[in-house]
Design a protein around this motif. Structure first.
Motif: not given
Length: 124
Positions: A72, A80, A83, A86
């Motif tokens: 992360a 984000d 991810k 994304y």
């Protein structure tokens, strides 16, 4: 090898052929493909990879799905960004102003550029 995308199920089926010689123990087999992100914003989605190896003697050997993960971390200024799948639409805004509108008076123009992403060092 052959590839089939099933958009309804959200699956990509890749068939790998070894040319009749079989798969060798201890060897790694890597599958890569290019992906173009859809236009627009995506908050990301779960991505997992499973496999079935078909052996003429042992039959179907299944490998349980493994979820794609990641650390992360913020990427390009987006928390984000790590991810899977994304995406965001890069945006810029510019505003221009002046310090003094009086004729023959000193004037300073100010130009402000802002973006919704971090640019890499050396960007021009």
């Amino acid at each position: 090898s052959a590839t089939v995308w099933n958009g309804g199920a959200g699956t990509l089926e890749v068939t790998v052929s070894s040319g009749g010689s079989g798969l060798e123990a201890g060897s790694e087999y890597v599958v890569t493909f290019d992906l173009v992100q859809r236009s627009g914003v995506s908050v990301g989605t779960d991505v997992s990879v499973g496999a079935t190896v078909v052996d003429p003697v042992l039959g179907d050997l299944s490998v349980a799905p493994v979820v794609m993960g990641g650390d992360a971390e913020t990427i390009l200024g987006h928390a984000d960004g790590w991810k899977p799948l994304y995406s965001f639409v890069p945006e810029t805004s510019v505003s221009i102003g002046q310090s003094n509108p009086v004729a023959s008076a000193p004037n300073v123009l100010s130009i402000t550029l802002s973006m919704n992403l971090d640019l890499e060092a050396g960007s021009k």
